[in-house]
Design an enzyme around this catalytic site. Sequence first.
Site, PDB file in Angstrom:
ATOM      1  N   ASP A 133       0.832  -1.194   0.000  1.00  0.00           N
ATOM      2  CA  ASP A 133       0.000   0.000   0.000  1.00  0.00           C
ATOM      3  C   ASP A 133       0.875   1.256   0.000  1.00  0.00           C
ATOM      4  O   ASP A 133       1.967   1.253  -0.574  1.00  0.00           O
ATOM      5  CB  ASP A 133      -0.903  -0.043   1.245  1.00  0.00           C
ATOM      6  CG  ASP A 133      -2.261   0.576   1.008  1.00  0.00           C
ATOM      7  OD1 ASP A 133      -2.325   1.807   0.853  1.00  0.00           O
ATOM      8  OD2 ASP A 133      -3.270  -0.152   0.997  1.00  0.00           O
ATOM      9  N   HIS A 149      -3.774   5.951   3.925  1.00  0.00           N
ATOM     10  CA  HIS A 149      -4.477   4.798   3.367  1.00  0.00           C
ATOM     11  C   HIS A 149      -3.956   3.481   3.950  1.00  0.00           C
ATOM     12  O   HIS A 149      -4.725   2.656   4.443  1.00  0.00           O
ATOM     13  CB  HIS A 149      -4.347   4.795   1.846  1.00  0.00           C
ATOM     14  CG  HIS A 149      -5.217   3.803   1.157  1.00  0.00           C
ATOM     15  ND1 HIS A 149      -4.827   2.516   0.911  1.00  0.00           N
ATOM     16  CD2 HIS A 149      -6.472   3.915   0.651  1.00  0.00           C
ATOM     17  CE1 HIS A 149      -5.791   1.868   0.277  1.00  0.00           C
ATOM     18  NE2 HIS A 149      -6.806   2.694   0.108  1.00  0.00           N
ATOM     19  N   SER A 201     -11.475  -0.668  -0.402  1.00  0.00           N
ATOM     20  CA  SER A 201     -10.134  -0.789   0.192  1.00  0.00           C
ATOM     21  C   SER A 201     -10.209  -1.226   1.642  1.00  0.00           C
ATOM     22  O   SER A 201      -9.273  -1.846   2.156  1.00  0.00           O
ATOM     23  CB  SER A 201      -9.406   0.552   0.131  1.00  0.00           C
ATOM     24  OG  SER A 201      -8.745   0.732  -1.085  1.00  0.00           O
TER      25      SER A 201
END
Length: 450
Positions: free
Chosen positions: A193, A236, A389
């Site tokens: 990621d 994220h 996600s």
Amino acid sequence: MKIHTTVLSRLTLIAAALSLAACSQRAAPVQSALPAPAALVSGGQIATVRIGADVTEAALRSAAPGTQIIAFHPESGYALLSVPATLKAASLSGQGLQALGVNAQGVTLEVDQELEVLNDTSAEGLADGLGSTNWANGSTNWAGGSTNWAGGNTFMQAKDWVSTQEYWSLMNLQAAHKLVPELGRGVKVAVIDTGIDLNHPLLRGRIDTVGAWDYVGGDATPQEELPVIGVKKYGHGTAVSGVVLQIAPNAEILPMRVLNPAGRGPMSRVLQAMDRAVASGARVINLSLGSDTDSAALNAMISAAIAKGVVVVNSSGNSGTEGMVYPAQNLTTGKFTVNSGLLGIGSVDMKGMKSFFSTYSTAMSLTAPGEKVVTSYPDSRLAYASGTSFAAPAVSGAVALAMSTGAADLRPATIAANLRLTATPSTDATYKSKMGQGVLNVGSFVSRYR
């Protein structure tokens, strides 16, 4: 055809102001016990080469000068090379690969292009924040009071605590934690990621710093960084990791930073990271990213990982349309079967209805809640996160729970089948047939391993 490396999310930032200077600082360098990955050809291509079991890495290097090896697995019959953009498949074969028993038909070339992450504008309106939530010695425990998430407690606003309990309840998480007191202990989950906040209180002590790598910065410190302007995809990877650890509090996160602060990253980094993750002992690989183009190299890497007992979890996409991103889309094409060990995960709301942003497909594996999930965010904060996600890592965490039981049959195919068989049937009349076998039921799933 263009390759879009896509982060599938709508990460809602906290309302408190962020200090750019403070957040942009990198953590202290970490010394990795594994060798540094090779520097790849910038803006080049990826070659998937079929090789025999007797081929050596030295022979491949001498047969293909000017290339870099991304992954070398003669035992699985393939190698991945980073090659110049001008090189053709026939030329690569002619450079000496025929001497290794590989002809031009054994070389597949694809573009390795670095592009900006495709932002999902459809998820606008989910913006909300937790305000200035700080970690402290509070009395609230994660997982319904049965465990401490990552060994820490937190003060949380009442409405956010209620939301979190509803999230756990939808997946029957409390029952799962009673059945599996190991809580994921001994299982490594690779999060490929944007990196993570290595100093976050809820992640600290649950990070594999030996295998971790930053493919953006070229060092062993995959710390998330803010871009020069704006927040882009900042946070994220930290948020994805927090979801994994809510489901499996004792699992170990293996962070691989492949996307820069603007959410950009070439496919070759993802391939390198997956190869390193498997070599580092990861049992689960979480890919909350994807592409609109199929990749022979990625398919080869996934197949090899599954063959070694690794489950690969991929978020399905945020366009709200039918179909999934690759590699999950290959559950539709037949390159991977529904019980292969590759999972395509969509998102539902807290009532089990399809999230308006989630893609859908008759070949989808299952869904998990992916709207306004309370999770970790850089600077020791919490955030609401929405997107497929954040549905995918809930499944990754569930797999880690099952694997920590040490049950006799933990093959990826069996795990994939059990996840689907134990899912709570969808109540969404419109999309029921196109959202997999239902919503993740962690309690029912892990009961098959006790």
